[in-house]
Motif scaffolding. Structure first.
Motif, short mmCIF file in Angstrom:
data_model
loop_
_atom_site.label_atom_id
_atom_site.label_comp_id
_atom_site.label_asym_id
_atom_site.label_seq_id
_atom_site.Cartn_x
_atom_site.Cartn_y
_atom_site.Cartn_z
N VAL A 150 58.55 34.67 117.47
CA VAL A 150 59.40 35.44 116.24
C VAL A 150 59.75 34.23 115.40
N TYR A 203 58.94 40.46 107.75
CA TYR A 203 59.05 39.21 107.86
C TYR A 203 58.58 39.29 109.54
N CYS A 204 58.58 40.14 110.36
CA CYS A 204 58.70 40.04 111.64
C CYS A 204 57.35 40.39 112.39
N PRO A 220 72.15 44.05 113.19
CA PRO A 220 71.55 42.95 111.93
C PRO A 220 71.63 43.51 110.79
N ASP A 232 72.56 39.86 112.73
CA ASP A 232 71.66 38.89 112.48
C ASP A 232 71.50 38.54 111.01
N ILE A 255 69.03 36.34 107.87
CA ILE A 255 68.03 35.46 107.50
C ILE A 255 68.45 34.87 105.96
N PHE A 315 69.21 32.67 110.84
CA PHE A 315 68.03 32.38 110.75
C PHE A 315 67.57 31.63 109.64
N TYR A 329 64.60 31.45 107.26
CA TYR A 329 63.09 32.60 107.22
C TYR A 329 62.02 31.63 107.68
N SER A 330 61.23 32.06 108.40
CA SER A 330 59.97 31.21 109.02
C SER A 330 58.80 32.26 108.93
N1 5AD Z 1 61.87 34.30 110.31
C1 5AD Z 1 63.11 34.15 110.45
N2 5AD Z 1 63.95 34.81 111.25
C2 5AD Z 1 63.35 36.15 111.77
N3 5AD Z 1 63.79 37.13 112.57
C3 5AD Z 1 62.82 37.83 112.96
N4 5AD Z 1 61.67 37.58 112.39
C4 5AD Z 1 61.95 36.22 111.53
C5 5AD Z 1 61.46 35.38 110.79
N5 5AD Z 1 59.95 35.56 110.66
C6 5AD Z 1 65.24 37.27 113.34
C7 5AD Z 1 65.80 38.71 112.53
C8 5AD Z 1 65.84 39.35 113.81
C9 5AD Z 1 66.07 38.52 114.95
C10 5AD Z 1 65.60 38.93 116.25
O1 5AD Z 1 65.25 37.23 114.48
O2 5AD Z 1 66.99 38.27 112.14
O3 5AD Z 1 67.09 40.31 113.70
#
Ligand code: 5AD
Ligand code: SF4
Length: 445
Positions: free
Chosen positions: A53, A167-168, A267, A307, A309, A338, A340-341
């Motif tokens: 993730v 993003y996921c 989230p 959650d 980002i 988080f 962003y990745s």
């Molecule tokens: N970058 C950062 N956070 C992410 N999440 C999911 N994909 C990414 C990403 N590419 C986070 C979201 C999600 C949680 C499980 O992980 O906030 O709700």
């Protein structure tokens, strides 16, 4: 005496879904006569259950894999398996085949039930065994799970995700949404209750859309009422919820089912409408805030977590301030935050204006400076109240101190006998901190 019982060790990264998959693998392995060990040097089989993730989860797997090379050199019969979300990606499988040739078995998120067959095949060949199913098969019922605790359990109610947040990576690794039949879920929870389980956490990437893939079209709210009737179960939790699918019917079910705990993990990811649109979240900031208002007015003592980002591509300072505004308005009890990745293969990975690490870190710091005092304030409101707590464990540093969770999922520490573990007690809260509460047991249920 030569110890001929085979030992296994599973290392798990990522979400509760992965944790529960690992419990299922433990169940399978123990039915084959394996015993678990935490000591890698003792293990005859090591399985890495991986997460994709965010990049740091992925990098940790490679780091840990590298360390296994020496173990394998000293113990050539050691079997090394890798499974989980990373293995659903062909490029990653190819990379492992090329760079980590000592790995014996690779399998994916859809076929953990094949583990016995993969182990048997491994005995017949010296080649790396790779068996990864793409999405599309039926849900496999009846996999035995060896659960970590007797008194609380994860229960999958659905698999996969149809949302494709930009993003996921999850929709690409876990496939399309598939719900389990309500009967199968109820049967599993009744069995758990008979075994002494008091708390179930219903798992799905988006539990609010439970049932859409079923012929019966049972809704998540209807499922909650069914589970609420199961004797022996005292607490029902669930995660994760998507704001776009959280219906009034569900809010009323949470309010009216006495066993459903007063906690929603919802989230919101970002506060700016422009960013929410780019994220493909399908709601606006004001829709989210209205939903929160409705939840709070129906269930006043609800605890809300989320959650968030920071640093999504193109996020400006102004956009980020909208995120801060949501945090201030909702007053979350806690949040997973988080950076962003970039995940290759997702739409956001190719978006312009990727944000620098420096700005991402700066924003995260600012966000935490707003979030933490709010968590602290919310906890302070619980001072001198009595909270119902399910006792879970002893403290890591002092075994006369117990820990447990309130219905609102807050961690509480208190003095008590180990025999209370697994019981529900009432605790008078005498001190509060940002992340934990402290109290004294005043009665048992
Ligand atoms: N970058 C950062 N956070 C992410 N999440 C999911 N994909 C990414 C990403 N590419 C986070 C979201 C999600 C949680 C499980 O992980 O906030 O709700
Ligand atoms: Fe990922 Fe969005 Fe699905 Fe959650 S709802 S698993 S963030 S795609």
């Amino acid at each position: 005496m030569i110890d001929c019982i085979k030992k296994y060790s599973i290392v798990t990264w990522g979400c509760q879904m992965n944790e529960h998959d690992s419990e299922k693998m433990s169940g399978i392995l123990e039915s084959l006569g394996y015993e678990s060990t935490n000591i890698k040097e003792e293990a005859d089989l090591i399985i890495f259950n991986t997460c994709l993730v965010r990049e740091n989860a992925e990098l940790k797997v490679y780091g840990n894999l590298g360390e296994l090379k020496a173990l394998k050199r000293d113990k050539p019969d050691l079997i090394i398996g890798i499974c989980g979300c990373m293995m659903q990606k062909e490029e990653i499988r190819d990379f492992i085949k090329d760079k980590y040739r000592f790995v014996d078995i690779i399998f994916g998120t859809h076929n953990i039930h094949k583990l016995p067959e993969l182990l048997a095949n491994h005995n017949l060949t010296t080649r790396m065994i790779i068996d990864v199913w793409e999405d599309g098969g039926n849900i496999i019922e009846g996999i035995p799970a060896k659960r970590k605790y007797d008194y609380k359990a994860f229960v999958n109610i659905m698999y996969g995700c149809n949302n494709f947040c930009s993003y996921c990576i999850v929709p690409y690794t876990r496939g399309r949404e598939k719900s389990r039949e309500a009967n199968d879920i109820v049967k599993e929870i009744k069995m758990l209750a008979n075994e002494g389980c008091k708390e179930v956490t219903l798992l799905g990437q988006n539990v609010n859309s439970y049932g859409k893939s079923l012929e019966s079209k049972t809704t998540f709210a209807e499922l909650l009422y069914l589970i609420n009737d199961i004797e022996g179960i005292e607490r029902i939790r669930f995660m994760t919820s998507h704001p776009k699918d959280l219906s009034d019917e569900l809010i009323y079910a949470i309010r009216d089912c006495d066993k459903v705990c007063e906690h929603i993990h919802l989230p919101f990811q970002a506060g700016s409408d422009r960013i929410l649109k780019l994220m493909n979240r399908k709601y606006t900031k004001s829709q989210y805030l209205n939903l929160i208002e409705k939840i709070k007015s129906e269930i006043p003592d609800i605890s809300l977590t989320t959650d968030i980002i920071v640093g999504f591509p193109g996020e400006t300072e102004e956009d980020f301030l909208e995120t801060i505004d949501v945090v201030k308005k909702v007053k979350f009890d806690s949040a997973f935050t988080f950076l962003y990745s970039i995940r290759e293969g997702t739409p956001a990975a190719n978006m312009d204006n990727q944000i620098s690490d420096e700005i991402k870190h700066e924003r995260l710091k600012k966000l935490l400076e707003v979030l933490n005092p709010i968590s602290n304030e919310n906890n302070l409101k619980l001072l001198d109240t009595v909270q119902e707590v399910l006792v879970e464990d002893t403290s890591k540093t002092d075994d006369t101190v117990l820990s447990g969770r309130t219905r609102t999922n807050k961690l509480v520490h208190f003095k008590g006998e180990k025999s209370l573990i697994g019981k529900i007690v009432n605790v008078h809260i005498v001190n509060t901190k940002t992340w934990t509460l402290e109290g004294n047991v005043i009665s048992k249920k």
